[in-house]
Write a protein that holds these residues in place. Structure first.
Motif, PDB file in Angstrom:
ATOM      1  N   TRP A  64     -40.583 -18.511  -4.326  1.00  6.15           N
ATOM      2  CA  TRP A  64     -40.076 -17.252  -3.884  1.00  6.15           C
ATOM      3  C   TRP A  64     -41.470 -16.422  -3.808  1.00  6.15           C
ATOM      4  O   TRP A  64     -41.047 -16.045  -1.959  1.00  6.15           O
ATOM      5  N   HIS A  71     -40.768 -14.490   4.956  1.00  8.84           N
ATOM      6  CA  HIS A  71     -39.907 -13.505   5.507  1.00  8.84           C
ATOM      7  C   HIS A  71     -40.956 -12.392   5.776  1.00  8.84           C
ATOM      8  O   HIS A  71     -40.533 -12.265   7.028  1.00  8.84           O
ATOM      9  N   THR A 121     -33.618 -10.177   6.679  1.00  3.58           N
ATOM     10  CA  THR A 121     -34.208 -11.006   6.412  1.00  3.58           C
ATOM     11  C   THR A 121     -36.021 -10.591   5.703  1.00  3.58           C
ATOM     12  O   THR A 121     -36.680 -10.529   5.233  1.00  3.58           O
ATOM     13  N   GLU A 125     -34.742  -9.521   2.225  1.00 11.62           N
ATOM     14  CA  GLU A 125     -35.276 -10.282   1.424  1.00 11.62           C
ATOM     15  C   GLU A 125     -36.396 -10.520   1.345  1.00 11.62           C
ATOM     16  O   GLU A 125     -36.647 -11.304   0.239  1.00 11.62           O
ATOM     17  N   SER A 129     -38.199 -10.993  -2.566  1.00 13.68           N
ATOM     18  CA  SER A 129     -38.405 -12.184  -2.595  1.00 13.68           C
ATOM     19  C   SER A 129     -39.943 -12.704  -3.397  1.00 13.68           C
ATOM     20  O   SER A 129     -40.219 -12.983  -4.564  1.00 13.68           O
ATOM     21  N   THR A 149     -28.942 -12.442  -5.707  1.00  9.14           N
ATOM     22  CA  THR A 149     -29.123 -11.832  -4.193  1.00  9.14           C
ATOM     23  C   THR A 149     -29.811 -12.243  -3.132  1.00  9.14           C
ATOM     24  O   THR A 149     -29.079 -12.171  -2.264  1.00  9.14           O
ATOM     25  N   VAL A 150     -31.049 -12.864  -3.474  1.00  8.82           N
ATOM     26  CA  VAL A 150     -31.863 -12.766  -2.120  1.00  8.82           C
ATOM     27  C   VAL A 150     -31.056 -14.212  -2.057  1.00  8.82           C
ATOM     28  O   VAL A 150     -31.079 -14.366  -0.738  1.00  8.82           O
ATOM     29  N   CYS A 151     -30.545 -15.322  -2.465  1.00 11.44           N
ATOM     30  CA  CYS A 151     -29.729 -16.621  -1.892  1.00 11.44           C
ATOM     31  C   CYS A 151     -28.819 -16.053  -1.377  1.00 11.44           C
ATOM     32  O   CYS A 151     -28.508 -16.567  -0.340  1.00 11.44           O
ATOM     33  N   GLY A 153     -28.239 -13.657   0.566  1.00 15.15           N
ATOM     34  CA  GLY A 153     -28.529 -12.976   1.976  1.00 15.15           C
ATOM     35  C   GLY A 153     -29.419 -14.085   2.696  1.00 15.15           C
ATOM     36  O   GLY A 153     -28.970 -14.243   4.045  1.00 15.15           O
ATOM     37  N   GLN A 154     -30.022 -14.846   2.476  1.00 15.10           N
ATOM     38  CA  GLN A 154     -30.480 -16.235   2.352  1.00 15.10           C
ATOM     39  C   GLN A 154     -29.036 -17.240   3.525  1.00 15.10           C
ATOM     40  O   GLN A 154     -29.162 -16.987   4.784  1.00 15.10           O
TER      41      GLN A 154
ATOM     42  N   TYR B 156     -23.490  -7.471   3.536  1.00 16.14           N
ATOM     43  CA  TYR B 156     -24.318  -8.138   4.745  1.00 16.14           C
ATOM     44  C   TYR B 156     -23.847  -7.705   5.965  1.00 16.14           C
ATOM     45  O   TYR B 156     -24.165  -7.607   6.779  1.00 16.14           O
TER      46      TYR B 156
END
Lengths: 217, 217
Positions: A64, A71, A121, A125, A129, A149-151, A153-154, B156
């Motif tokens: 992270w 990012h 991102t 994100e 992260s 959530t971040v995963c 989004g990625q 998103y």
């Protein structure tokens, strides 16, 4: 009207293009070197937390921290420097994106879908992260749902990135080498690792909702 | 080369465009009528589940059934009918998208970012929404994380949809009326409701990790 550019398709018009001044090695080594330094630092510091953190948690903190800084710093620079390819005195980060554009010229062409995904991102994100590093270290109750959530989004970003490339003609790389090394290779970590972490968090979250554990009807 | 079209910008080239045959009312009434029928049916059927389901759960089931069917049937038709604007014998769904394109001509112009977001929505989020109806009804342990996942995908998608519109010039509506009614109005439910449900699921999930945190204090 500037120098000829090394990108595909050849008819791409880049007024004022300034040729790359750094070699591939001069771009990759600082990035990889800094990344190894960040990962090592987080690994060592997290080991000093009195044994409270599992090795998996410490590896996750390393990831992270690495992905969050990438990012914010690398991708953030791209988003907020529209003229990076024509700057007379380019910074290291401008050179990064001039090099990466050999694998996907939509960056240098400022394709709206690519800028949008990179913007989300970098702005959302990236900070999230870094928050995940803190959340894991301090065992916050939102740690798993934040990582999940971040995963997501990625992964959504990668889907948009690859599907729009396909719909737009799939001809944005200077050669097969750059297709595999940059367009596929450089992005693959952000598909594989988010899938692994999201799956882990999904399972951890589901486990807390198992009937015998939860009587909160 | 087809009829003149009602979309903006006027220079948009749509070879073989077939004018709308249904009025705004003839398009809206069946959609709203069917939606009310679906919501009522799910509400009534979920009420027969022996009082196990809270009113909130029943409302959520109604929403997920409505949004899932919209994603799969309405948006799925758009994704897999590239020639919807030029068909000699258009279906009701072709007419829906010819009407909606007055609020965003990127649909009729087949903008890659728009097609991508709609594709992800129709293929992944549509079925996942219907799974959420089942998950809530049968109190599955993955109910909250599934709902959270679909909400994040919807949000998103909306971000990509609106940011690419801005970066692409923000001039895709035939008039201010269509901007507010279609581009903003028709999409607003998929911003407000996913934010509400995602926030609720986030809190529920965090709450289950709370005891662990209290224990470590």
């Amino acid at each position: 009207m500037g120098h000829p550019h090394p990108y595909a398709p050849a008819e791409l018009h880049l007024p004022g293009f300034e040729p790359l001044q750094l070699s591939q090695g001069q771009i990759l080594v600082p990035y990889l070197g800094t990344s190894v330094f960040v990962v090592l630092a987080v690994w060592l510091i997290s080991g000093k937390c009195g044994g409270r953190l599992s090795k998996t948690d410490r590896w996750l903190m390393c990831w992270w921290a690495f992905t969050g800084l990438t990012h914010i710093i690398i991708e953030g620079t791209f988003v907020f420097t529209p003229n990076f390819f024509s700057k007379q005195s380019p910074t290291y980060f401008d050179e990064v994106w001039k090099e990466y554009s050999k694998g996907d010229s939509r960056y240098v062409a400022r394709d709206p879908a690519t800028v949008t995904v990179e913007g989300i991102t970098a702005v959302l994100e990236g900070p999230a992260s870094l928050l995940a590093v803190y959340a894991i270290a301090s065992r916050k109750s939102y740690s798993h749902i934040l990582q999940f959530t971040v995963c997501l989004g990625q992964l959504y970003g990668c889907l948009v990135y690859f599907i729009t490339a396909y719909l737009d003609g799939f001809n944005f790389w200077a050669s097969q080498f750059y297709f595999w090394a940059y367009f596929i290779g450089a992005n693959s970590s952000w598909i594989v690792i988010p899938i692994l972490i999201a799956t882990r968090s999904w399972k951890k979250i589901c486990a807390t909702f198992q009937p015998e554990k939860v009587k909160t009807k």
